[in-house]
Design a protein around this motif. Structure first.
Motif, short mmCIF file in Angstrom:
data_model
loop_
_atom_site.label_atom_id
_atom_site.label_comp_id
_atom_site.label_asym_id
_atom_site.label_seq_id
_atom_site.Cartn_x
_atom_site.Cartn_y
_atom_site.Cartn_z
N THR A 8 -18.90 -20.04 -5.42
CA THR A 8 -17.82 -20.08 -6.40
C THR A 8 -18.38 -20.17 -7.80
O THR A 8 -19.17 -21.07 -8.11
N VAL A 16 -18.09 -17.98 -12.05
CA VAL A 16 -17.78 -16.77 -12.81
C VAL A 16 -19.03 -15.89 -12.75
O VAL A 16 -20.13 -16.35 -13.04
N GLN A 76 -13.99 -14.08 -12.03
CA GLN A 76 -13.99 -15.32 -11.26
C GLN A 76 -14.02 -15.03 -9.76
O GLN A 76 -13.17 -14.28 -9.25
N THR A 123 -13.83 -17.26 -6.29
CA THR A 123 -13.57 -18.57 -5.72
C THR A 123 -13.61 -18.48 -4.21
O THR A 123 -12.87 -17.68 -3.62
#
Length: 125
Positions: free
Chosen positions: A91, A93, A120, A122
């Motif tokens: 996780t 950026v 991003q 996640t």
């Protein structure tokens, strides 16, 4: 002129896969080396993978070796990061970066002249 744009980041479950894309919004990807970096909350940005525009072999951080693959689609001027077997620690950026020099140190951020805005990723457990 090089203006990098990343895409492909989203929420994915543990063990899943994602493919990130990086392109030059100004047209041809006029760079010698392209790399992916990532930055997790509270952490410094770290190098993930790199590839030379002239080559086909990628270079990887130990943390992603065997799970991630960097590749180039020269016909469409896109650099991909295929991410498999994703873990929560992936996780972050993710940033695309490019350098005009053919030779350099992959993980040194200061060597890259061009950066994208990030996308991003996640990984949810």
């Amino acid at each position: 002129q090089v203006q990098l744009v990343e895409s492909g980041g989203r929420l994915v479950q543990v063990g899943g896969s994602l493919r990130l894309s990086c392109g030059n919004s100004q047209g041809h990807f006029n760079a010698a080396r392209v790399a992916w970096f990532r930055q997790a909350p509270g952490n410094e940005r770290e190098w993930v993978a790199g590839i030379r525009w002239s080559g086909s072999s990628g270079y990887y951080a130990d943390s992603v070796k065997g799970r991630f693959t960097i590749s180039i689609d020269k016909a469409n001027n896109v650099v991909y990061l295929q991410m498999n077997t994703l873990k929560p620690e992936d996780t972050a950026v993710y940033y695309c970066a490019a350098d005009d020099r053919y030779v350099g140190t992959w993980h040194r951020e200061e060597e890259y002249s061009y950066w994208g805005q990030g996308t991003q990723v996640t990984v949810s457990s």
